[in-house]
Motif scaffolding. Structure first.
Motif, PDB file in Angstrom:
ATOM      1  N   GLY A 174      23.944  29.268  28.564  1.00  0.00           N
ATOM      2  CA  GLY A 174      24.074  28.779  26.880  1.00  0.00           C
ATOM      3  C   GLY A 174      24.057  29.660  26.024  1.00  0.00           C
ATOM      4  N   VAL A 175      24.826  29.559  24.865  1.00  0.00           N
ATOM      5  CA  VAL A 175      25.080  30.560  23.793  1.00  0.00           C
ATOM      6  C   VAL A 175      24.652  29.757  22.295  1.00  0.00           C
ATOM      7  CG1 VAL A 175      26.655  31.523  22.326  1.00  0.00           C
ATOM      8  CG2 VAL A 175      26.978  31.684  24.832  1.00  0.00           C
ATOM      9  N   ILE A 176      23.939  30.467  21.455  1.00  0.00           N
ATOM     10  CA  ILE A 176      23.801  30.004  20.307  1.00  0.00           C
ATOM     11  C   ILE A 176      24.408  30.873  19.341  1.00  0.00           C
ATOM     12  CG2 ILE A 176      21.794  29.935  18.573  1.00  0.00           C
ATOM     13  CD1 ILE A 176      19.754  29.104  20.896  1.00  0.00           C
ATOM     14  N   PHE A 177      25.130  30.094  18.369  1.00  0.00           N
ATOM     15  CA  PHE A 177      26.035  31.195  17.517  1.00  0.00           C
ATOM     16  C   PHE A 177      25.174  31.217  16.107  1.00  0.00           C
ATOM     17  CE2 PHE A 177      28.772  32.637  14.303  1.00  0.00           C
ATOM     18  CZ  PHE A 177      29.754  33.375  15.161  1.00  0.00           C
ATOM     19  N   ILE A 197      30.964  25.395  28.005  1.00  0.00           N
ATOM     20  CA  ILE A 197      29.418  25.584  28.291  1.00  0.00           C
ATOM     21  C   ILE A 197      28.499  25.278  27.037  1.00  0.00           C
ATOM     22  CG2 ILE A 197      30.184  28.040  29.203  1.00  0.00           C
ATOM     23  CD1 ILE A 197      29.035  29.264  26.397  1.00  0.00           C
ATOM     24  N   PRO A 198      27.091  25.116  27.453  1.00  0.00           N
ATOM     25  CA  PRO A 198      26.183  24.637  26.471  1.00  0.00           C
ATOM     26  C   PRO A 198      26.342  25.396  25.261  1.00  0.00           C
ATOM     27  CG  PRO A 198      25.251  24.568  28.766  1.00  0.00           C
ATOM     28  CD  PRO A 198      26.801  25.301  28.995  1.00  0.00           C
ATOM     29  N   TYR A 199      26.072  24.565  24.049  1.00  0.00           N
ATOM     30  CA  TYR A 199      26.523  25.774  22.837  1.00  0.00           C
ATOM     31  C   TYR A 199      26.003  25.013  21.733  1.00  0.00           C
ATOM     32  CZ  TYR A 199      29.419  27.893  19.258  1.00  0.00           C
ATOM     33  OH  TYR A 199      29.899  28.742  18.285  1.00  0.00           O
ATOM     34  N   ARG A 244      32.053  20.065  17.813  1.00  0.00           N
ATOM     35  CA  ARG A 244      31.230  18.948  17.526  1.00  0.00           C
ATOM     36  C   ARG A 244      29.815  19.348  18.279  1.00  0.00           C
ATOM     37  NH1 ARG A 244      33.713  13.013  16.912  1.00  0.00           N
ATOM     38  NH2 ARG A 244      35.103  13.371  15.838  1.00  0.00           N
ATOM     39  N   GLU A 245      29.554  20.609  18.391  1.00  0.00           N
ATOM     40  CA  GLU A 245      28.384  21.170  18.947  1.00  0.00           C
ATOM     41  C   GLU A 245      27.161  20.662  17.897  1.00  0.00           C
ATOM     42  OE1 GLU A 245      30.757  23.052  18.376  1.00  0.00           O
ATOM     43  OE2 GLU A 245      30.181  24.655  17.076  1.00  0.00           O
ATOM     44  N   PRO A 246      25.856  20.530  18.512  1.00  0.00           N
ATOM     45  CA  PRO A 246      24.788  20.319  17.796  1.00  0.00           C
ATOM     46  C   PRO A 246      24.688  21.641  16.726  1.00  0.00           C
ATOM     47  CG  PRO A 246      24.077  20.269  20.110  1.00  0.00           C
ATOM     48  CD  PRO A 246      25.851  20.559  19.788  1.00  0.00           C
ATOM     49  N   THR A 247      24.506  21.188  15.474  1.00  0.00           N
ATOM     50  CA  THR A 247      24.606  22.271  14.444  1.00  0.00           C
ATOM     51  C   THR A 247      23.327  22.189  13.619  1.00  0.00           C
ATOM     52  OG1 THR A 247      27.040  22.163  14.424  1.00  0.00           O
ATOM     53  CG2 THR A 247      26.222  23.162  12.607  1.00  0.00           C
ATOM     54  N   PHE A 248      22.911  23.653  13.134  1.00  0.00           N
ATOM     55  CA  PHE A 248      21.436  23.289  12.572  1.00  0.00           C
ATOM     56  C   PHE A 248      21.546  24.389  11.418  1.00  0.00           C
ATOM     57  CE2 PHE A 248      20.774  22.189  16.747  1.00  0.00           C
ATOM     58  CZ  PHE A 248      19.944  21.066  16.913  1.00  0.00           C
ATOM     59  N   GLU A 249      20.970  23.998  10.130  1.00  0.00           N
ATOM     60  CA  GLU A 249      20.811  24.698   8.807  1.00  0.00           C
ATOM     61  C   GLU A 249      19.310  25.634   9.427  1.00  0.00           C
ATOM     62  OE1 GLU A 249      20.860  23.369   4.970  1.00  0.00           O
ATOM     63  OE2 GLU A 249      21.627  21.471   6.133  1.00  0.00           O
ATOM     64  N   ALA A 250      19.321  26.904   9.116  1.00  0.00           N
ATOM     65  CA  ALA A 250      18.139  27.685   9.353  1.00  0.00           C
ATOM     66  C   ALA A 250      17.782  28.745   8.300  1.00  0.00           C
ATOM     67  CB  ALA A 250      18.409  28.314  10.548  1.00  0.00           C
ATOM     68  N   ARG A 295      16.092  24.451  21.106  1.00  0.00           N
ATOM     69  CA  ARG A 295      15.897  23.438  21.666  1.00  0.00           C
ATOM     70  C   ARG A 295      17.287  22.401  22.336  1.00  0.00           C
ATOM     71  NH1 ARG A 295      12.752  20.338  18.476  1.00  0.00           N
ATOM     72  NH2 ARG A 295      10.954  21.096  19.155  1.00  0.00           N
ATOM     73  N   ALA A 296      18.002  22.295  21.488  1.00  0.00           N
ATOM     74  CA  ALA A 296      19.192  21.803  21.540  1.00  0.00           C
ATOM     75  C   ALA A 296      20.152  22.406  22.769  1.00  0.00           C
ATOM     76  CB  ALA A 296      19.997  21.915  20.160  1.00  0.00           C
ATOM     77  N   VAL A 297      19.914  23.743  22.906  1.00  0.00           N
ATOM     78  CA  VAL A 297      20.928  24.461  23.687  1.00  0.00           C
ATOM     79  C   VAL A 297      20.091  24.251  25.203  1.00  0.00           C
ATOM     80  CG1 VAL A 297      20.472  26.803  23.755  1.00  0.00           C
ATOM     81  CG2 VAL A 297      22.630  26.122  23.596  1.00  0.00           C
ATOM     82  N   ALA A 298      18.755  24.446  25.062  1.00  0.00           N
ATOM     83  CA  ALA A 298      17.927  24.236  26.265  1.00  0.00           C
ATOM     84  C   ALA A 298      18.078  22.899  26.944  1.00  0.00           C
ATOM     85  CB  ALA A 298      16.467  24.469  26.322  1.00  0.00           C
ATOM     86  N   LYS A 299      18.170  21.937  26.078  1.00  0.00           N
ATOM     87  CA  LYS A 299      18.577  20.393  26.717  1.00  0.00           C
ATOM     88  C   LYS A 299      19.739  20.587  27.270  1.00  0.00           C
ATOM     89  CE  LYS A 299      16.576  17.178  23.981  1.00  0.00           C
ATOM     90  NZ  LYS A 299      16.517  15.955  22.964  1.00  0.00           N
TER      91      LYS A 299
END
Ligand SMILES: Nc1nc2c(ncn2[C@@H]2O[C@H](COP(=O)(O)OP(=O)(O)O)[C@@H](O)[C@H]2O)c(=O)[nH]1
Ligand SMILES: [Mg+2]
Lengths: 195, 163
Positions: free
Chosen positions: A98-101, A134-136, A162-168, A181-185
């Protein structure tokens, strides 16, 4: 590709933090490391230059407990963001689950974000993987700064599927665990779907 | 997911016994079998002397970087890496397509001995990998998924992050 060990009842997954240089990938890992109980984490390894820029990768093993009787372990990696480290980035994507951008929200980094996602897509396809499949998850980091692009505009230019998107705000930890958590799920669900 | 590495009790025990024998035959301190992605598959020897997770990740990074170098100069791979220290040395070799064997040894052993014993053990491990691959192929064909998480729920996953 995950590693499922029925003998030890363990499952290992690999998550890669990707994105332009100085966007906050290492800061995400550092925050997770700082906030995780001693028994649930291994050593954080940073292969960095003297000036603290990621040279090859950061690595953090997380042991999150058991699901359905299996110990669930996530290996978190970051890539070096600078353009000229492309060969290293490609190596780190090998076997990714899985990838987190991590996008940099500052106005002057708009181009760098777009270019880095394009590079991610290309490097994944060299491994026979598709960003589409892929999970992203996508993270808009540095929301605490003044010169940031609006969330709507960032979503328009960076959201891929439309991948889960978060402000950080990675340095303060805001949004860091939500993104992970979103990508692990997505990864754990992907395991039983099969491809 | 297709391509996941799945290992069952039987093959795991076989691999462990090959590693234990290799460690005894080569007089090594410790032996690690590592997936090319950096995950430890099995190990034998003085395991409590080492940070095994970090070892696995760095070894895989080392092999990946060296593979990259090989390709740049037109080689398929460098099949053996050797790092010599003051007291301890490491011998890294590729087993089959996707595994790395890491041997840590000191002066109670020698490079020649390690090299010789690794060669034999690698053959045995490749046979085990072939069994694993054919089991996985059968599972795929019969549509039997390897995942223990067939009925995983959002609550299960949230519980992992509850601390
Ligand atoms: N203001 C602010 N600075 C951040 C944030 N995240 C990271 N930084 C800073 O940005 C710089 C680069 O961060 P780093 O995590 O090394 O980026 P990387 O190159 O993607 O690994 C560092 O000086 C961080 O302290 C954030 O959310 N807000
Ligand atoms: Mg970094």
């Amino acid at each position: 590709m995950a590693f499922i060990n029925y003998a030890n009842r363990e499952i290992n997954c690999k998550i890669v933090y990707y994105g332009p240089g100085l966007g906050g990938k290492t800061s995400n890992l550092q925050y997770i490391y700082d906030r995780t109980a001693e028994k649930s984490k291994g050593k954080m390894i940073s292969l960095a230059t003297e000036a603290d820029r990621t040279l090859f990768f950061d690595f953090l093993p997380l042991d999150l407990g058991t699901v359905r009787g299996f110990t669930t372990r996530f290996h978190l990696y970051t890539v070096p963001g600078q353009v000229f480290y492309d060969a290293s980035r490609k190596l780190i994507l090998k076997g990714v689950d899985g990838v987190i951008f991590v996008a940099d929200s500052q106005v002057e980094r708009v181009e760098a974000n777009v270019e880095s996602i394009r590079n991610l897509d290309e490097n994944l396809s060299d491994h026979g993987l598709l960003l589409q499949d892929i999970p992203y998850a996508l993270q808009f980091n540095k929301r605490d700064l003044d010169n940031v692009v609006s969330v709507e505009d960032m979503y328009r230019s960076l959201n891929f599927k439309r991948e889960p998107t978060f402000e950080a705000i990675a340095t303060k930890g805001y949004g860091v665990f939500d993104t992970l958590r979103a990508v692990a799920k997505l990864i754990l669900k992907d395991l039983n779907r099969g491809r | 997911m297709a391509g996941d590495l799945v290992i069952y009790q039987e093959e795991y025990e076989l691999l462990e016994s090959v590693l234990r024998r290799l460690r005894a035959d080569s007089n090594a301190r410790a032996i690690f079998l590592i997936d090319k992605n950096g995950q430890q598959i099995a190990a034998a020897g003085e395991l409590d002397q080492f940070d095994t997770t970090s070892l696995a990740s760095l070894t895989a990074g080392n092999v990946a970087a060296t593979d990259g170098l090989a390709k740049l100069i037109g080689e398929r791979e460098f099949s053996v890496l050797f790092h010599e220290g003051q007291q301890d040395h490491i011998h890294i070799s590729i087993v089959g397509k996707r595994a790395i064997l890491l041997v840590i040894f000191d002066d109670r052993s020698s490079l020649g001995l390690v090299r010789l014993r690794v060669k034999r053990a690698s053959g045995e491990m490749e046979t085990v990998f072939e069994t694993m691959a054919s089991k996985a192929a059968v599972a795929e064909e019969t549509g039997e998924t390897a995942s223990p998480f067939a009925e995983i729920t959002d609550e299960d996953i949230d519980a992992l992050f509850s601390e």
